[in-house]
Design an enzyme around this catalytic site. Structure first.
Site, mmCIF file in Angstrom:
data_model
loop_
_atom_site.group_PDB
_atom_site.id
_atom_site.type_symbol
_atom_site.label_atom_id
_atom_site.label_comp_id
_atom_site.label_asym_id
_atom_site.label_seq_id
_atom_site.Cartn_x
_atom_site.Cartn_y
_atom_site.Cartn_z
ATOM 1 N N THR A 152 0.801 -1.217 0.000
ATOM 2 C CA THR A 152 0.000 0.000 0.000
ATOM 3 C C THR A 152 0.834 1.267 0.000
ATOM 4 O OG1 THR A 152 -0.190 -0.209 2.368
ATOM 5 C CG2 THR A 152 -2.023 -1.025 1.082
ATOM 6 N N THR A 175 3.690 -5.299 4.206
ATOM 7 C CA THR A 175 4.547 -5.406 5.386
ATOM 8 C C THR A 175 4.534 -6.775 6.065
ATOM 9 O OG1 THR A 175 2.772 -4.528 6.766
ATOM 10 C CG2 THR A 175 4.398 -2.959 5.943
ATOM 11 N N ASP A 176 3.470 -7.555 5.860
ATOM 12 C CA ASP A 176 3.345 -8.788 6.647
ATOM 13 C C ASP A 176 4.559 -9.707 6.497
ATOM 14 O OD1 ASP A 176 0.937 -7.879 7.417
ATOM 15 O OD2 ASP A 176 -0.230 -9.595 6.686
ATOM 16 N N LYS A 215 8.812 -8.206 11.765
ATOM 17 C CA LYS A 215 7.600 -7.453 12.070
ATOM 18 C C LYS A 215 7.118 -7.883 13.449
ATOM 19 C CE LYS A 215 3.145 -6.014 10.237
ATOM 20 N NZ LYS A 215 2.111 -6.113 9.197
#
Lengths: 488, 637
Positions: free
Chosen positions: A131, A208-209, A287
């Site tokens: 995104t 990002t995951d 993360k």
């Protein structure tokens, strides 16, 4: 197609002078099914029509919107003309729909030509999804990515102050769908872009995951980098005014353009404030929060540097990271064995779990063990059987911080004796990626062990600095402040 | 005729139109989209977060005008976080949790109190605010009901366009230059918003409509009270103008005066537009040019400009042709230059006033020498007017652009703006009026179906409209303070029931339920501790002559502290047993003796003093008229 037929009392009409394009049921009834779809068919109204809907509850004037496919079939969604609000109108309550006009949304980030400045460095942005730039998807009601240099410039014009930008879309996948096939493609694209000799740095836009898996994979697959390869994304989608996307992108592009680095890094928020980003080594980053902006953390080590619009502040010593050297040529090796797994040990894990993996043909298992690197004794026979079957087994720690230390307790010694190799302070996810990459090249046990325990770039470190266990790393408040508040 | 305050403008003749947006916090335990406690405020904070805002596209693919304006201001936004009242949701580090169901139920009741129709499905929408008041950059809001109405006292029906449920914004702490500071504790408190059609034709009608909405809200007993719980925005237009929104009107009692001023301001701007068009300017045209002054060797008499030269600020001048009399054009106590100044303050962050000077007469703040020098430096002709701003280079560029834009808007008429109410009923520029383009579906929240049974259940809780009760109470000959208070208390239904049963005299009931309970509440007694059943027992006891009004206030003061006691237990606790004639005779005799012993100067004083002593003992147990009678008899008067 509607399977059942509905008795629809609602009628429809079209105001004179309004013509609708040819019917395209997939688009014109997007997301509508069952009763609601039947109402649209009966009244002649379609998605993007401006309508006046007369209902038992009074009149509603607005644009008929597509509906999320997961929502029910009992309501029509309208964007009310006078105030822009969306409301759901009970399909059963509709008596008449008058079509007043047709206005298909033209969702486009204003595209402006990205200005070129021969004096500025060139940066290539490789798109994989995520995104960094996005738009709304009416099918799912979620945001989908969109980007081109022109769109980026329209959305974040400050980019032009830093570099000349080009973009290439490699694929568009949500982070959770990305795997070894995608890592290979990105690695090839990174190598190819650098080999053109026209780029001063590479930015990879990524959801990002699983960004840290990709960062690790790139570290192994494209070595001997002359310039920074910066993986970046956003935690708040760029359709929000408060998105972190623009700052992340600006910092990543600045790093790629000007940073004195020659390795794969993740560039994401340091603190949750809009103050600076952190550059994390691709093999030491993870993360750590499902939604915080400052979700990425370097584990068992410090980040490489801080980056902001004003420049770079190194955190590591000058000799503790790889510097830019444009004379280096990247070395590409994208081999990957997919029959590799990551086993998160838990108390009372049964032997049949390990047996099942062996029987399914897995060639490598990374265990995230407890404490210093342990599993329970009932698992030992299964591990022995696996090793005998030629499965390569490695031990990491589920504490995430710290080293595997298998000499401390008997259990550890016994597990090593079975043939499980400790991986020092390699992160479990990184070990998984690396084992796939190594087994793609060789199955010879000693060579696999040698490659696994020889770091490519920091996935194993000889020393853990005292501040490597810096949980907060720019959290809120900063660590010093936190202690001050709590008078520890 | 009309009743305009202080002047006699016939606003109906000028096409005055006013609509209202009344916001009120509702009483829930938790916030709207997270599980933080609602209604807790403190100036203490544990951490600060720095953020910026950037405009995004609407779902129809357009940028919102307000959003772009606010982006131009390039503000640093600081949020202060209190551990108790803020979680990662408010700081925009966690997606919303599912919407608060308690808040939906309250909104359903309030929507039906205004006869709104309830939507089939709640869609949560993001309404963009780039002023920083909401860390996400948007407020989550949803329409619960549409198309309602309520009457004014003159019988006119006011149309309620919509009833929304939304989250509250942050509290602003300070706003200096490019840095704005907010406390995040109020953020995400549930609010309802009542929006009316622009139907009010005089400032007084507007004020009455606002008052009726507010009283209806209070009558539901579901809204919060206290400073800041209710806020109103007022939309005003007159013939030939489109709406201007006055935001943050602090008190309903000021709506008439504020709207009156705004309508006058608009009349002034309409006249200004006619004047500009008469001078040959056409709407859409952008007259004026910008000159940056070379400050080397300049000496100004004006102290602000003199200081600017010394600290090497940038000084820019916008020069407008044929503009004499335009900048100093009167706007009902202010001047056109003040409108421009407000916009420069907000957009260019030049917030030290004055932030501009001009050469159009003495109100411009420049003397003859300065005026002559500026005219010379900018090649301004005799009919030209120069507007001067100073400050950091970037801000003066923004400022002169804004000045040129605002001047161009004046040719067309009254720009659509949101304006901030000022203390003296004037108002000042806050932002460009936002349009539908700032609305965006909330992709984090699923649509929420509203079941018909739930709508029905909420309808049961709709109170009788206060204005209906007011009429009823006037017929009961209650005094105006009780007519005013009782309909918005939780006790009105009890009053109506007992009065219609003729169990209690309306005046006695009104005194207890409106005056006394309100007085206790204002003194911060926990009046809600007493149940309606307990108050009913009390009123029935009064009706039956067991308790008399003279002792009520004492009784209530004690009872709210011991709400677990029944009325009988309370009376027993206070030793309020029945007083028979023998006991009364004894009490009165003792009181007379006591009074006489105190040595009254005049014989008639004995009566008053003795009454006081006697009532101290039998207050609430015997009607004072009975004591008085006995006293008269025993004193042989």
């Amino acid at each position: 197609m509607n399977e059942t037929t509905f008795e629809i009392k609602a009628t429809g009409s079209v105001v004179e002078g309004v013509t609708l394009p040819d019917l395209d049921p997939a688009e014109d009834y997007k997301g509508y099914r069952g009763y609601s779809r039947a109402v649209l068919e009966a009244t002649g109204a379609r998605v993007w029509c401006e309508v006046k809907a007369t209902t038992d509850q009074g009149d509603f004037v607005g644009i008929l919107l597509p509906r999320s496919e997961t929502a029910d079939d009992k309501h029509l969604v309208m964007k009310l003309t006078y105030n822009g609000y969306n409301v759901g109108i009970k399909s059963e309550s509709i008596q008449h729909i008058e079509v007043l006009g047709y206005r298909k949304a033209n969702y486009k980030i204003p595209e402006k030509e990205f200005p070129k400045d021969p004096v500025k460095p060139n940066v290539i942005l490789l798109g994989t999804g995520g995104t960094i730039a996005s738009r709304l998807d009416y099918r799912t009601g979620a945001v989908i990515p969109a980007f081109s240099p022109g769109e980026l410039y329209g959305a974040v014009p400050e980019l032009a102050d830093i570099a000349n930008m080009n973009t290439k879309k490699i694929f568009g996948e949500f982070s959770e769908n990305i795997g070894p096939m995608h890592w290979k493609k990105v690695a090839e694209a990174v190598a190819a872009e650098i080999e053109t000799g026209n780029v001063n740095g590479v930015v990879v836009g990524h959801g990002t995951d699983t960004m840290h898996y990709t960062a690790a994979a790139l570290t192994f697959m494209v070595q001997n980098l002359p310039c920074p390869v910066v993986v970046v994304g956003s935690q708040r989608s760029s359709d929000r005014p408060s998105s972190d996307a623009a700052f992340n992108l600006l910092r990543a592009v600045k790093t790629a353009a000007e940073g004195d680095f020659g390795e794969v890094m993740v560039c994401m928020y340091g603190p949750t404030s809009d103050s600076y980003g952190l550059l994390h080594r691709g093999t030491r980053v993870r993360k750590m929060h499902s939604s915080y902006r400052s979700t990425f953390r370097t584990l068992s080590d410090t980040p490489i540097a801080r980056v902001s619009q004003d420049g770079f502040v190194p955190i590591k010593e000058e000799d503790a990271f790889i510097h830019r050297d444009m004379s280096r040529k990247p070395v590409l090796n994208t081999a990957f064995e997919e029959k590799v797994t990551l086993l998160w040990y838990y108390p009372n894990m049964q032997a049949d779990i390990v047996d099942a993996m062996v029987d399914a043909g897995y060639k490598g298992i990374v265990i995230a063990g407890t404490g210093l690197g342990h599993v329970n004794r009932p698992l030992f026979p299964a591990l022995r059987r696996a090793v005998k079957a030629g499965v390569h087994i490695f031990m990491t720690v589920q504490t995430l911080w710290g080293y595997v230390q298998m000499y401390v307790y008997d259990t550890g010694r016994d597990i090593m004796e079975i043939g499980v190799t400790p991986l020092a302070n390699m992160l479990p996810e990184v070990a998984y990626v690396k084992l796939g990459w190594v087994l793609g090249q060789t199955q010879e046990p000693a060579e696999v062990r040698r490659m696994m325990t020889t770091p490519v770039n920091g996935e194993i470190t000889e020393r853990e600095p005292f501040d490597g266990y810096l949980v907060f790393q720019g959290g809120l408040p900063e660590l010093e402040d936190y202690f001050k508040y709590h008078q520890v | 005729m009309n009743g305009n305050s202080g002047n006699q403008t016939d606003w109906k003749q000028h096409g005055f139109r006013c609509g209202l947006e009344i916001h009120h916090q509702i009483h829930t335990e938790k916030k709207l989209f997270c599980h933080c406690p609602a209604g807790k405020y403190s100036d203490h904070y544990d951490a600060e977060v720095l953020r910026h805002m950037r405009p995004t596209l609407s779902e129809l693919g357009e940028y919102d005008g307000t959003a772009l304006m606010e982006f131009k201001t390039k503000k640093e936004i600081i949020y202060r976080l209190n551990r108790e009242t803020v979680c990662t949701y408010e700081m925009d580090d966690t997606p919303p949790f599912l919407i608060n169901e308690e808040a939906i139920d309250i909104a359903l009741t309030i929507a039906q109190a205004f006869n709104c129709k309830i939507v089939g499905e709640l869609h949560i929408i993001r309404k963009q605010y780039l002023d920083g008041s909401i860390p996400g950059g948007f407020q989550r809001t949803a329409i619960v009901g549409v198309d309602g109405e309520f009457p004014l006292s003159n019988g006119k029906m006011i149309h309620v366009i919509q009833l929304g449920l939304e989250e509250d914004s942050c509290r602003e702490v300070s706003d200096n230059g490019h840095r704005i500071v907010f406390m995040a504790d109020r953020l995400s408190m549930p609010l309802i918003e009542v929006v009316t059609e622009c139907q009010m034709e005089t400032p007084e009608e507007a004020q009455e409509a606002a008052m009726r909405i507010s009283r209806m809200l209070r009558a539901t007993q579901m809204v919060r009270r206290g400073a800041g719980a209710g806020r109103q925005d007022v939309n005003v237009s007159i013939e030939g103008t489109t709406r201007v929104e006055i935001k943050g009107v602090p008190a309903i009692s000021r709506i008439a005066e504020l709207t009156d001023y705004e309508a006058h301001r608009q009349r002034g701007l309409v006249a200004l537009s006619e004047e500009l068009q008469k001078r040959g300017f056409t709407p859409g045209e952008k007259p004026g040019r910008v000159v940056e002054l070379d400050l080397n060797g300049l000496r100004f008499n004006n102290p602000d400009l003199a200081a600017a030269v010394q600290v090497r600020d940038s000084v820019r001048v916008a020069v407008f042709p044929d503009a004499k009399g335009i900048l100093s054009w009167p706007l009902y106590g202010r001047r056109f230059a003040d409108d421009i100044s407000g916009q420069v303050r907000v957009v260019a962050c030049l917030d030290m006033l004055p932030n501009l000077l001009h050469t159009d007469g003495p109100s411009g703040g420049l003397d003859e020498a300065d005026t002559a020098m500026i005219e010379k430096l900018t090649d301004a002709g005799a009919e030209d007017v120069a507007v001067v701003v100073w400050g950091p280079e970037e801000d003066t560029v923004t400022a002169t652009n804004e000045i040129i834009d605002r001047y161009a808007q004046a040719i067309a008429g009254v720009p659509n703006e949101t304006r901030q109410a000022l203390n003296n009923n004037w108002n000042d520029f806050e932002r460009v009026l936002p349009g539908p383009d700032r609305m965006y579906p909330d992709t984090d929240s699923p649509p929420h179906e509203i079941a018909p049974e739930r709508v029905e259940a909420a309808k049961e809780k709709v109170p009788v409209a206060p204005w209906v009760r007011e009429e009823m109470y006037r017929e009961q000959k209650l005094p105006e303070d009780i007519v005013d208070l009782l309909p918005i208390t939780a006790y009105a239904p009890l009053h109506d029931k007992l009065v219609s049963e003729k169990t209690v005299d309306p005046m006695r009931s009104g005194e207890l339920l409106a005056r006394m309970m309100t007085a206790l509440q204002r003194r911060e007694y926990p009046v809600e501790a007493l149940s309606l059943d307990q108050l009913e027992d009390l009123l029935r006891a009064m009706g039956a002559g067991r308790v008399y009004r003279e002792g009520l206030f004492d009784l209530l003061q004690h009872w709210v502290d011991h709400p677990q006691l029944s009325l009988d237990e309370m009376l027993e606790h206070l030793e309020w047993t029945r007083v028979d004639d023998t006991e009364l005779t004894a009490v009165v005799k003792e009181a007379i003796d006591l009074a006489k012993g105190e040595g009254p100067r005049l014989p008639e004083n004995v009566f008053a003093m003795a009454m006081g002593h006697a009532m101290d003992i039998v207050r609430g147990r015997v009607a004072s008229s009975v004591v008085r009678e006995k006293m008269t008899e025993m004193l042989g008067l």
